[in-house]
Design a protein around this motif. Structure first.
Motif, PDB file in Angstrom:
ATOM      1  N   TYR A 112       0.727  -1.241   0.018  1.00 38.42           N
ATOM      2  CA  TYR A 112      -0.028  -0.139  -0.034  1.00 38.42           C
ATOM      3  C   TYR A 112       0.745   1.236   0.013  1.00 38.42           C
ATOM      4  O   TYR A 112       0.359   2.196   0.207  1.00 38.42           O
ATOM      5  CB  TYR A 112      -1.033   0.115   1.147  1.00 38.42           C
ATOM      6  N   ALA A 135      -0.405   4.150  -2.286  1.00 43.09           N
ATOM      7  CA  ALA A 135      -1.732   4.713  -1.892  1.00 43.09           C
ATOM      8  C   ALA A 135      -1.357   5.526  -0.544  1.00 43.09           C
ATOM      9  O   ALA A 135      -1.778   7.004  -0.474  1.00 43.09           O
ATOM     10  CB  ALA A 135      -2.562   3.637  -1.333  1.00 43.09           C
ATOM     11  N   ALA A 138      -5.597   2.397  -3.501  1.00 45.50           N
ATOM     12  CA  ALA A 138      -5.809   1.443  -2.095  1.00 45.50           C
ATOM     13  C   ALA A 138      -6.853   0.391  -2.670  1.00 45.50           C
ATOM     14  O   ALA A 138      -6.512  -0.879  -2.363  1.00 45.50           O
ATOM     15  CB  ALA A 138      -6.159   2.229  -0.915  1.00 45.50           C
TER      16      ALA A 138
END
Length: 191
Positions: free
Chosen positions: A79, A82, A144
């Motif tokens: 992640y 993001a 995400a």
């Protein structure tokens, strides 16, 4: 436009070098590029208000590099893209919250001092910063979601990253021209 590319260069380097959940090299390179840009900006006489994103980038990459090289497994895992765009969103929204849109300092470089104190100058930059903040926020959410549900969708990930920077950059270039044309037309019609 080149100035915007330089502003986002640490993020571009981070994005390219941080793959497969590995943030160490991207964070280190992002920090190095951030430091080089900050030093160059200050030597060029740019004020702190002109380099808000560069400062924010430096803080983010310093913290991420410190964590990435001392914590295993790497922070944020897959992640990272993001989270990094989310940081930019927080920076942009934060600059609006304190009534110092991050674009103000950059815009001062391309306008006359008489314009800087006007309410319209502030409003234009508040709108531009809001567009950047929204683009960063939407990009962070989209990244995400893609990383959670379609992590192999490379084309979609790259598209979100490019659009998240290119669209607000295009708006940044065009919006002041539109406002200026409307202002001049209103002045002409009033005369």
């Amino acid at each position: 436009m080149l100035r915007y590319v330089l502003t986002f260069l640490p993020w571009i380097v981070f994005s390219v070098l941080s793959t497969n959940g590995e943030a160490r090299y991207g964070a280190g390179a992002g920090l190095l590029v951030s430091i080089v840009l900050l030093v160059a900006d200050r030597r060029a006489g740019r004020g702190w208000d002109e380099i808000v994103l560069e400062l924010s980038s430096g803080v983010f990459f310093a913290a991420l590099a410190l964590i990435a090289f001392t914590v295993t497994p790497a922070p944020f895992g897959a992640y990272g893209p993001a989270v990094s765009v989310g940081w930019l969103a927080l920076t942009a929204w934060g600059s609006l919250a304190v009534r110092r849109p991050f674009t103000l300092g950059m815009a001062r470089r391309s306008t006359t001092p008489e314009v800087h104190a006007t309410e319209i100058f502030y409003r234009v930059n508040a709108v531009i910063t809001t567009v950047w903040a929204a683009a960063f926020t939407l990009s962070a959410v989209a990244l995400a979601l893609l990383l959670a549900f379609e992590p192999q969708a490379t084309a979609a990930l790259v598209t979100v990253k490019i659009c998240g920077l290119a669209l607000p950059a295009l708006f940044t270039v065009r919006y002041p021209r539109i406002v200026r044309a409307r202002y001049n037309a209103a002045r002409y019609n009033a005369a």
